[in-house]
Design a protein around this motif. Structure first.
Motif, PDB file in Angstrom:
ATOM      1  N   GLU A   1      -8.941  -5.946  -1.909  1.00  0.00           N
ATOM      2  CA  GLU A   1      -9.638  -4.659  -2.027  1.00  0.00           C
ATOM      3  C   GLU A   1      -8.690  -3.560  -2.503  1.00  0.00           C
ATOM      4  N   LEU A   2      -7.496  -3.525  -1.912  1.00  0.00           N
ATOM      5  CA  LEU A   2      -6.489  -2.540  -2.322  1.00  0.00           C
ATOM      6  C   LEU A   2      -6.076  -2.768  -3.771  1.00  0.00           C
TER       7      LEU A   2
ATOM      8  N   LYS B   1      -8.637  -1.462  -6.215  1.00  0.00           N
ATOM      9  CA  LYS B   1      -8.601   0.002  -6.306  1.00  0.00           C
ATOM     10  C   LYS B   1      -7.499   0.455  -7.266  1.00  0.00           C
TER      11      LYS B   1
ATOM     12  N   LYS C   1       4.257   2.689   0.589  1.00  0.00           N
ATOM     13  CA  LYS C   1       3.754   3.719   1.492  1.00  0.00           C
ATOM     14  C   LYS C   1       4.795   4.829   1.628  1.00  0.00           C
TER      15      LYS C   1
ATOM     16  N   VAL D   1      -6.040   4.568  -0.848  1.00  0.00           N
ATOM     17  CA  VAL D   1      -6.001   4.429   0.612  1.00  0.00           C
ATOM     18  C   VAL D   1      -6.286   2.977   0.970  1.00  0.00           C
ATOM     19  N   ASP D   2      -5.458   2.402   1.850  1.00  0.00           N
ATOM     20  CA  ASP D   2      -5.660   1.001   2.234  1.00  0.00           C
ATOM     21  C   ASP D   2      -6.664   0.890   3.383  1.00  0.00           C
ATOM     22  N   GLN D   3      -6.865  -0.320   3.891  1.00  0.00           N
ATOM     23  CA  GLN D   3      -7.875  -0.558   4.929  1.00  0.00           C
ATOM     24  C   GLN D   3      -7.540   0.119   6.255  1.00  0.00           C
ATOM     25  N   ASN D   4      -6.277   0.520   6.423  1.00  0.00           N
ATOM     26  CA  ASN D   4      -5.867   1.233   7.639  1.00  0.00           C
ATOM     27  C   ASN D   4      -5.851   2.750   7.441  1.00  0.00           C
ATOM     28  N   GLU D   5      -6.456   3.198   6.339  1.00  0.00           N
ATOM     29  CA  GLU D   5      -6.527   4.622   6.006  1.00  0.00           C
ATOM     30  C   GLU D   5      -5.150   5.238   5.746  1.00  0.00           C
ATOM     31  N   GLU D   6      -4.204   4.402   5.354  1.00  0.00           N
ATOM     32  CA  GLU D   6      -2.877   4.897   4.980  1.00  0.00           C
ATOM     33  C   GLU D   6      -2.796   5.053   3.464  1.00  0.00           C
ATOM     34  N   GLN D   7      -2.092   6.091   3.032  1.00  0.00           N
ATOM     35  CA  GLN D   7      -1.932   6.315   1.600  1.00  0.00           C
ATOM     36  C   GLN D   7      -0.924   5.326   1.010  1.00  0.00           C
TER      37      GLN D   7
END
Length: 359
Positions: free
Chosen positions: A222-223, A226, A270, A302-308
C-alpha cells in the motif's frame, strides 16, 4: 581547511593594494604579496601559482595585467594547492564584475565557503558547478546547434547573448578543452582557430529508478503504491525547462543537499532516519528537506501507522551527450553552404577520432 583568502590588486606605483579578505582578522604582509606578485610575473605559469611562506601554503590566481586582480587562498602546510586550482580561478573571474561595481565584499564569505568545500566534492557535484555557469551553458547551447565556431567570433557572439564582458572566456575554453569537452584546431585552408564541440552537459529530472526497483520488492504494498503514484503523477506533467534545470543543479552542487538526495535515492525514510544525517555533517536537515519538497524533488506519504515517510520524487541527472547526432546537421550545413567543406570534413574527422578513443 583553508585559513582564509585575500582579494587584492597590483598598482605599479604603490604596489599591493588589499581589496577585501575573509575572515576579517586575516593578516597578510606586503612582503608576502610582493613575493606572490613576483611569482606570478616571472613564474612558468603566470595565471596561477603556489608557494610556501613560513608555515603557510598559498595558492594564488591572477587575471593578468589588464585588470591586475589577484585572489590568494592561504592553506595549512599539510594541504595541497592542486586541490583548489580549479575552483579558485572560477571564483576570481566570477568576482570581477562585482569588483568593478564595488559590491564584492558581501560575497567573500560565500566564496570562501565554496573554496573550503570544493576538495571534498564529487564528480556529480562538479558537473553541477559546470552546468551552473551561464557561460558554460551558452557555449553548450551555441555549439550544440553550430558544431564548431571561429574562436574569436565565438567570444563576441557569447558576449552578445549574455550581455556582459567575458573576462574569463579563454580560461573557460581552455578548461573545457582539457576535460575533452571541446577541441580547438587550425584547419588547413580555413583562416583562424576553430572550437569544436565533442560532447555537452545536460541536466534534467528523471524518475528515481533505484528507489523504484527497491519498492517493487518491498513488503508494504500500500505504501509502495502511494509513492509510485506520486512519482507517476509528477512525471505525467513534467516539462523540462532551463530555469528548473539550473535550480535543481544548484541543489546537487551544495554538499548538504546532495547528501540528502543521495540518501533518498537508496530508500525512503522516516523523520528519525533523516535527522541522523546530522552525523554526516548535515545541519538543519529538515529545513533542507522542506526546501527539496517545495522544489518537487522530495515528497511525503503516510504509512499504515500514520507516520510520515519521505521519498525521492524526482532524481536529478547530470550527464554528457556525445555529438554523434551532429552528422545529419553537418550534412545540412554542407547542403545549405553554411560552413566551408574543409571545416565540416575536419569536424567529421575530429568526431570520428573522439568516438574511437572513447570506445
Amino acid at each position: 581547511m583553508p585559513i582564509g583568502m585575500i582579494l587584492w590588486r597590483w598598482d605599479y606605483r604603490s604596489g599591493a593594494e588589499e581589496l577585501g579578505k575573509y575572515p576579517k582578522e586575516l593578516d597578510v604582509s606586503d612582503k608576502t604579496m610582493m613575493q606572490l606578485y613576483s611569482q606570478h610575473l616571472y613564474g612558468a605559469q603566470s595565471d596561477i601559482v603556489s608557494m610556501y611562506v613560513g608555515a603557510l601554503n598559498i595558492i594564488s590566481v591572477w587575471t593578468g595585467s589588464t585588470h591586475n586582480y589577484f585572489l590568494s587562498l592561504l592553506l595549512t602546510i599539510e594541504e595541497q594547492p592542486e586541490d583548489y586550482k580549479e575552483v579558485i580561478s572560477d571564483l576570481l573571474y566570477y568576482l570581477i564584475p562585482f569588483i568593478e561595481e564595488d559590491t564584492f565584499n558581501t560575497l567573500l564569505p560565500s566564496i570562501y565557503q565554496r573554496c573550503t568545500e570544493f576538495p571534498s566534492t564529487n564528480l556529480e557535484q562538479r558537473r553541477a558547478m559546470m552546468y551552473g555557469s551561464n557561460l558554460n551553458r551558452a557555449i553548450f547551447k551555441t555549439l550544440s546547434e553550430e558544431g564548431c565556431f571561429y574562436r574569436d567570433e565565438l567570444k563576441i557572439w557569447l558576449e552578445d547573448i549574455l550581455k556582459t564582458k567575458l573576462y574569463n572566456f579563454e580560461y573557460i575554453i581552455d578548461g573545457l578543452v582539457q576535460n575533452d569537452i571541446l577541441k580547438t584546431s587550425i584547419v588547413r585552408g580555413v583562416d583562424g582557430t576553430y572550437v569544436f564541440l565533442l560532447k555537452y552537459l545536460i541536466c534534467f529530472r528523471a524518475p528515481p529508478l533505484d528507489l523504484s526497483q527497491k519498492i517493487k520488492i518491498a513488503k508494504d504494498n500500500e505504501l509502495n503504491q502511494k509513492i509510485l503514484k506520486k512519482i507517476r503523477d509528477f512525471f505525467k506533467k513534467y516539462v523540462p525547462n532551463e530555469q528548473d534545470n539550473i535550480e535543481i543543479a544548484g541543489y546537487i552542487r551544495q554538499t548538504n543537499y546532495w547528501v540528502i538526495i543521495d540518501f533518498l535515492r537508496k530508500s525512503y525514510a522516516k523523520h528519525s532516519s533523516l535527522t541522523k544525517l546530522k552525523l554526516h555533517g548535515v545541519d538543519q536537515v529538515m529545513n533542507l528537506v522542506n526546501n527539496l519538497i517545495n522544489s518537487d524533488i522530495v515528497d511525503i506519504v503516510v504509512d499504515q501507522n500514520e507516520e510520515q515517510v519521505y521519498f525521492l520524487k524526482s532524481d536529478i541527472i547530470l550527464d554528457f551527450v556525445p555529438m554523434n547526432y551532429m552528422i545529419n546537421q553537418i550534412y545540412n550545413m554542407h547542403v545549405e553552404d553554411r560552413k566551408p567543406d574543409k571545416l565540416l570534413l575536419s569536424y567529421i574527422s575530429i568526431l570520428k577520432e573522439n568516438y574511437l578513443e572513447s570506445h
